[in-house]
Design a protein around this motif. Sequence first.
Motif, PDB file in Angstrom:
ATOM      1  N   MET A 191      57.232  87.858  22.739  1.00  0.00           N
ATOM      2  CA  MET A 191      56.721  86.884  21.797  1.00  0.00           C
ATOM      3  C   MET A 191      57.856  86.455  20.895  1.00  0.00           C
ATOM      4  O   MET A 191      58.399  87.249  20.163  1.00  0.00           O
ATOM      5  N   SER A 192      58.179  85.215  20.978  1.00  0.00           N
ATOM      6  CA  SER A 192      59.346  84.676  20.318  1.00  0.00           C
ATOM      7  C   SER A 192      59.074  84.348  18.853  1.00  0.00           C
ATOM      8  O   SER A 192      57.990  83.931  18.494  1.00  0.00           O
ATOM      9  N   PHE A 237      51.478  78.197  21.307  1.00  0.00           N
ATOM     10  CA  PHE A 237      50.804  78.672  20.108  1.00  0.00           C
ATOM     11  C   PHE A 237      51.840  79.082  19.074  1.00  0.00           C
ATOM     12  O   PHE A 237      52.820  79.755  19.406  1.00  0.00           O
ATOM     13  N   ILE A 238      51.611  78.666  17.833  1.00  0.00           N
ATOM     14  CA  ILE A 238      52.454  79.121  16.731  1.00  0.00           C
ATOM     15  C   ILE A 238      51.542  79.820  15.725  1.00  0.00           C
ATOM     16  O   ILE A 238      50.964  79.193  14.837  1.00  0.00           O
ATOM     17  N   PRO A 239      51.386  81.146  15.876  1.00  0.00           N
ATOM     18  CA  PRO A 239      50.626  81.890  14.876  1.00  0.00           C
ATOM     19  C   PRO A 239      51.481  82.060  13.621  1.00  0.00           C
ATOM     20  O   PRO A 239      52.683  82.340  13.722  1.00  0.00           O
ATOM     21  N   THR A 240      50.880  81.848  12.465  1.00  0.00           N
ATOM     22  CA  THR A 240      51.632  81.893  11.208  1.00  0.00           C
ATOM     23  C   THR A 240      51.112  83.001  10.306  1.00  0.00           C
ATOM     24  O   THR A 240      49.953  83.387  10.380  1.00  0.00           O
ATOM     25  N   GLY A 241      51.956  83.471   9.443  1.00  0.00           N
ATOM     26  CA  GLY A 241      51.538  84.431   8.428  1.00  0.00           C
ATOM     27  C   GLY A 241      52.409  85.661   8.410  1.00  0.00           C
ATOM     28  O   GLY A 241      52.680  86.273   9.448  1.00  0.00           O
ATOM     29  N   GLY A 242      52.868  85.991   7.225  1.00  0.00           N
ATOM     30  CA  GLY A 242      53.739  87.144   7.041  1.00  0.00           C
ATOM     31  C   GLY A 242      52.966  88.435   6.852  1.00  0.00           C
ATOM     32  O   GLY A 242      51.757  88.503   7.046  1.00  0.00           O
ATOM     33  N   ALA A 269      51.092  86.947  11.842  1.00  0.00           N
ATOM     34  CA  ALA A 269      51.558  86.279  13.060  1.00  0.00           C
ATOM     35  C   ALA A 269      51.709  87.265  14.210  1.00  0.00           C
ATOM     36  O   ALA A 269      51.389  86.947  15.362  1.00  0.00           O
ATOM     37  N   VAL A 270      52.156  88.464  13.914  1.00  0.00           N
ATOM     38  CA  VAL A 270      52.338  89.486  14.948  1.00  0.00           C
ATOM     39  C   VAL A 270      50.979  89.920  15.499  1.00  0.00           C
ATOM     40  O   VAL A 270      50.793  90.043  16.714  1.00  0.00           O
ATOM     41  N   MET A 325      48.218  88.166  15.450  1.00  0.00           N
ATOM     42  CA  MET A 325      47.655  87.050  16.218  1.00  0.00           C
ATOM     43  C   MET A 325      48.335  86.919  17.584  1.00  0.00           C
ATOM     44  O   MET A 325      47.666  86.624  18.583  1.00  0.00           O
ATOM     45  N   ALA A 326      49.635  87.112  17.634  1.00  0.00           N
ATOM     46  CA  ALA A 326      50.344  87.034  18.911  1.00  0.00           C
ATOM     47  C   ALA A 326      49.822  88.093  19.873  1.00  0.00           C
ATOM     48  O   ALA A 326      49.649  87.822  21.074  1.00  0.00           O
ATOM     49  N   ARG A 327      49.544  89.276  19.361  1.00  0.00           N
ATOM     50  CA  ARG A 327      48.969  90.333  20.211  1.00  0.00           C
ATOM     51  C   ARG A 327      47.612  89.911  20.759  1.00  0.00           C
ATOM     52  O   ARG A 327      47.307  90.122  21.934  1.00  0.00           O
ATOM     53  N   LEU A 328      46.782  89.307  19.900  1.00  0.00           N
ATOM     54  CA  LEU A 328      45.463  88.848  20.341  1.00  0.00           C
ATOM     55  C   LEU A 328      45.582  87.758  21.402  1.00  0.00           C
ATOM     56  O   LEU A 328      44.820  87.745  22.378  1.00  0.00           O
TER      57      LEU A 328
END
Length: 179
Positions: free
Chosen positions: A1-2, A53-58, A67-68, A70-73
């Motif tokens: 996941m980039s 997809f660009i999941p956002t959020g720190g 974001a991490v 969400m990327a897993r989901l």
Amino acid sequence: MSVNPPAPDAAMPDAVILIFGAAVRPDGAPSATLRHRVDAAARFGRRFARPLFIPTGGKGRYGDAEAVVMARLLHEAGYPTETICMEPTGTDTLSSMRAVLRLLPAWPGAPVYAATSAYHLPRCLAMLRLAGIRARTCPPPLLPASTTPWKRWYWRLREVPALPYDAVLVVWLRLTGRL
């Protein structure tokens, strides 16, 4: 996941789907709101041959960055790593949007869709459009952000001052060249 945009030779996506973050629970699991947003984006992404997809959020108080999580989901939903470009630095809607603006030039001409909860969607769309992005709507989650009417009204009413406040900030940032 980039975390960074893919290489220039990568296939151009036919849709860029920005997923705005929500809370991560103390045990590191996604909140219901976060899960619903990702589910809606993943369902919408199936309409396209090459979604990005660009999941956002720190990182909030708990667990990994939004974001991490969400990327897993998205990965669990069957999307390969190359279809996900995380933006894990945003601490709120405005900072997430500003960070995404730096990523979007990597995919010129790809349509941009905003994925978030129904109560949050008008603000996200307004901010993106004021920033010069012709954002479109990703259908919001089918389930409300809360099961209790009081909490649903709280989230809706919270947007009343947030929308004009963020809109003014976006316009000011754009006019001063700091967007």
